[in-house]
Scaffold this active site. Structure first.
Site, PDB file in Angstrom:
ATOM      1  CG  ASP A 125      -2.133  35.403  56.376  1.00 61.86           C
ATOM      2  OD1 ASP A 125      -1.571  35.013  55.354  1.00 61.86           O
ATOM      3  OD2 ASP A 125      -1.723  35.126  57.518  1.00 61.86           O
ATOM      4  CD  GLU A 154      -3.277  32.156  53.471  1.00 61.75           C
ATOM      5  OE1 GLU A 154      -3.284  32.561  52.320  1.00 61.75           O
ATOM      6  OE2 GLU A 154      -2.427  31.345  53.913  1.00 61.75           O
TER       7      GLU A 154
HETATM    8  P1  TTP Z   1       1.918  32.389  57.467  1.00 63.41           P
HETATM    9  O1  TTP Z   1       0.570  33.070  57.414  1.00 63.41           O
HETATM   10  O2  TTP Z   1       2.610  32.107  56.194  1.00 63.41           O
HETATM   11  O3  TTP Z   1       2.919  33.258  58.350  1.00 63.41           O
HETATM   12  P2  TTP Z   1       2.665  34.069  59.658  1.00 63.41           P
HETATM   13  O4  TTP Z   1       1.231  34.086  60.047  1.00 63.41           O
HETATM   14  O5  TTP Z   1       3.584  33.544  60.714  1.00 63.41           O
HETATM   15  O6  TTP Z   1       3.171  35.514  59.285  1.00 63.41           O
HETATM   16  P3  TTP Z   1       2.451  36.612  58.365  1.00 63.41           P
HETATM   17  O7  TTP Z   1       2.169  37.775  59.261  1.00 63.41           O
HETATM   18  O8  TTP Z   1       3.455  36.923  57.320  1.00 63.41           O
HETATM   19  O9  TTP Z   1       1.196  35.981  57.837  1.00 63.41           O
HETATM   20  O10 TTP Z   1       1.797  31.022  58.253  1.00 63.41           O
HETATM   21  C1  TTP Z   1       0.908  30.859  59.353  1.00 63.41           C
HETATM   22  C2  TTP Z   1       1.511  29.928  60.386  1.00 63.41           C
HETATM   23  O11 TTP Z   1       1.769  28.646  59.828  1.00 63.41           O
HETATM   24  C3  TTP Z   1       2.845  30.418  60.922  1.00 63.41           C
HETATM   25  O12 TTP Z   1       2.692  31.277  62.044  1.00 63.41           O
HETATM   26  C4  TTP Z   1       3.554  29.163  61.263  1.00 63.41           C
HETATM   27  C5  TTP Z   1       2.968  28.118  60.353  1.00 63.41           C
HETATM   28  N1  TTP Z   1       3.926  27.797  59.282  1.00 63.41           N
HETATM   29  C6  TTP Z   1       4.618  26.605  59.351  1.00 63.41           C
HETATM   30  O13 TTP Z   1       4.426  25.833  60.286  1.00 63.41           O
HETATM   31  N2  TTP Z   1       5.515  26.314  58.374  1.00 63.41           N
HETATM   32  C7  TTP Z   1       5.765  27.159  57.333  1.00 63.41           C
HETATM   33  O14 TTP Z   1       6.590  26.864  56.467  1.00 63.41           O
HETATM   34  C8  TTP Z   1       5.044  28.394  57.265  1.00 63.41           C
HETATM   35  C9  TTP Z   1       5.267  29.355  56.126  1.00 63.41           C
HETATM   36  C10 TTP Z   1       4.145  28.665  58.263  1.00 63.41           C
HETATM   37 MG    MG Z   2      -0.252  34.543  58.684  1.00 61.25          MG
END
Ligand code: TTP
Ligand code: MG
Length: 452
Positions: A11, A106
């Site tokens: 991720d 992911e």
């Molecule tokens: P995530 O992997 O949930 O979050 P992240 O990568 O920003 O942070 P983390 O280090 O905790 O993994 O989501 C990946 C991307 O997807 C995020 O950067 C932006 C997008 N996203 C959205 O567009 N809407 C959402 O509701 C979420 C949760 C993420």
């Molecule tokens: Mg992420």
């Protein structure tokens, strides 16, 4: 559960925000928030520096601005995120042919099909260290967290524990202990509806779930889900890593031990099913327009009832409301053997909405309001977007309004750049594509192959 830690979960860290910091040297180490910048916008993600102020995904941008007024608010550059996502997924495919992409940032990788001896934990860890280094190099500076375990559940838990920018392997034998302290919502398939039921039983953590008898659990959440939940609480997860194909529909169904005539019972089951379906949609960042209810009656006749909405949704409330109204049209006197709910006609519309400019009558925005919102002619100078100037070269929009646009002239491999202000119709200034990565997809990596 496998005998060895052979499922890998990766991720990317603060993905959209990290891409922005990579391409904008002045934002490195600073709070950065990506999402809808208008008055009704929603945060897509926040850099770790911004999370310190209590800003997180799905929060309204208005609230984020109150908590972190000095952060950079950017409207997002999807082309840049897609390109980096593709580069990462290609890297995973080089590691193993079996890659299951869950969302834009992911994926699970089956290491049994990789060129590594999964019985040798040191060798597996060394391969993961290499993977993380290759990823940073290929994406020109992004980082990912990697978890490895004996099932998808454990791999995902491990990557979460490793966040940010870490690596963690949960050795076979230590699974039950590792998950015991986690909140019960860490268990795959547990969404808000199941969580509410579990709260009624006093369950907060996985350990609480482990302490429940199967009977208690079945009574509260229904038999088939209760049994899976009980197994999952002890880390018994047999779900295979499935190579991604484009997701066309997501559905769950349940066959009852005895035929059910009671509408209340069916509605309760439906709520659990909708919870599971929306959980899967949200993880895949999909929004559906079509909702289909499936009912098999005691005489084995099977009915399906569908409704297609004007807009796409991924919420429990809206899908459950449609499911409930579809069920209202079914004669239950015969008794129901099987009940199921499915969603299809996917879009990324909900995510699209994050990048939409706010309604014209929103008054909150002043400095970063794109020209289109104020009714000005000319290109849309959205905060964070790439521009190019005849004399000053590559830069990005810091803000615009009142006929002016402010640009910082810097890019991925430059020093922190200078800021200059122009008239929005300056002929020397124009919008630009994001700076491409040196890495290029293989010719066969078409857009169609992408699940998100
Ligand atoms: P995530 O992997 O949930 O979050 P992240 O990568 O920003 O942070 P983390 O280090 O905790 O993994 O989501 C990946 C991307 O997807 C995020 O950067 C932006 C997008 N996203 C959205 O567009 N809407 C959402 O509701 C979420 C949760 C993420
Ligand atoms: Mg992420």
């Amino acid at each position: 559960m496998r005998p060895h830690a052979s499922v890998l979960h990766l991720d990317l860290d603060a993905f959209f925000a990290s891409v922005e910091q990579r391409d904008k040297p002045s934002l490195r180490g600073k709070p950065v928030i990506v999402g809808g910048v208008g008055g009704r916008g929603v945060v897509a993600t926040a850099s770790y520096e911004a999370r310190v102020f209590g800003v997180h995904s799905a929060m309204s941008t208005a609230l984020a601005r109150r908590r972190a007024p000095h952060a950079a608010y950017l409207s997002g550059r999807r082309a840049a995120y897609r390109e980096s996502s593709r580069a990462v997924m290609a890297l995973l495919h080089e590691l193993s042919p079996r890659v299951e992409q869950l969302s834009i940032d992911e994926a699970y990788v089956d290491l049994v099909e990789a060129d590594v001896d999964v019985t040798d934990e040191a060798a597996v860890l060394a391969r993961a260290v290499q993977l993380r280094a290759d990823l940073t190099e290929r994406t020109e500076g992004l980082t990912a967290s990697v978890g490895i375990g004996s099932s998808k559940f454990m791999a995902k838990v491990a990557s979460e524990l490793a966040k940010p920018n870490g690596l963690r392997l949960v050795s076979p034998g230590s699974e039950v202990m590792t998950i015991a302290g986690l909140p019960a919502r860490a268990v795959p398939g547990v969404g808000p509806v199941t969580m509410e039921k579990l709260h009624r039983l006093g369950v907060e953590t996985v350990a609480d779930l482990q302490a429940l008898s199967l009977n208690e659990l079945n009574r509260e959440v229904g038999r088939s889900w209760g049994e899976s939940l009980h197994l999952l609480a002890f880390a018994q997860d047999e779900r295979p890593v499935e190579s991604s194909r484009e997701t066309k529909s997501i559905s769950v169904e349940e066959t009852f031990e005895r035929d059910v005539r009671d509408r209340e019972i069916l509605l309760a089951r439906l709520a659990v099913q909708v919870d599971q379906v929306t959980g899967r949609m949200q993880r895949a960042r999909l929004f559906a327009r079509t909702i289909t209810l499936k009912v098999r009656l005691a005489d084995f006749s099977t009915l399906t009832r569908s409704r297609t909405l004007h807009g796409a949704t991924d919420t429990v409330e809206s899908i459950l409301a449609v499911g409930t109204s579809l069920l209202a049209g079914v004669d239950l006197r015969e008794g129901v053997r099987l009940l199921g709910i499915g969603v299809s006609s996917f879009t990324e519309a909900g995510q699209e909405a994050l990048f939409e400019v706010a309604d014209v009558d929103d008054v909150e925005e002043t400095t970063a309001r794109p020209a289109v919102e104020t009714g000005e002619p000319g290109p849309v100078w959205r905060p964070g977007h790439d521009v190019e100037h005849d004399q000053w070269g590559r830069g990005w929009v810091q803000g615009s309004g009142l006929g002016r646009v402010t640009v910082r002239f810097e890019s991925r491999h430059t020093e922190v750049g200078r800021v200059r202000t122009f008239s929005v119709d300056d002929p020397a200034l124009r919008g630009s594509e994001p700076e491409p990565l040196a890495w290029r997809p293989a010719a066969s990596d078409g857009d169609d192959a992408e699940p998100v």
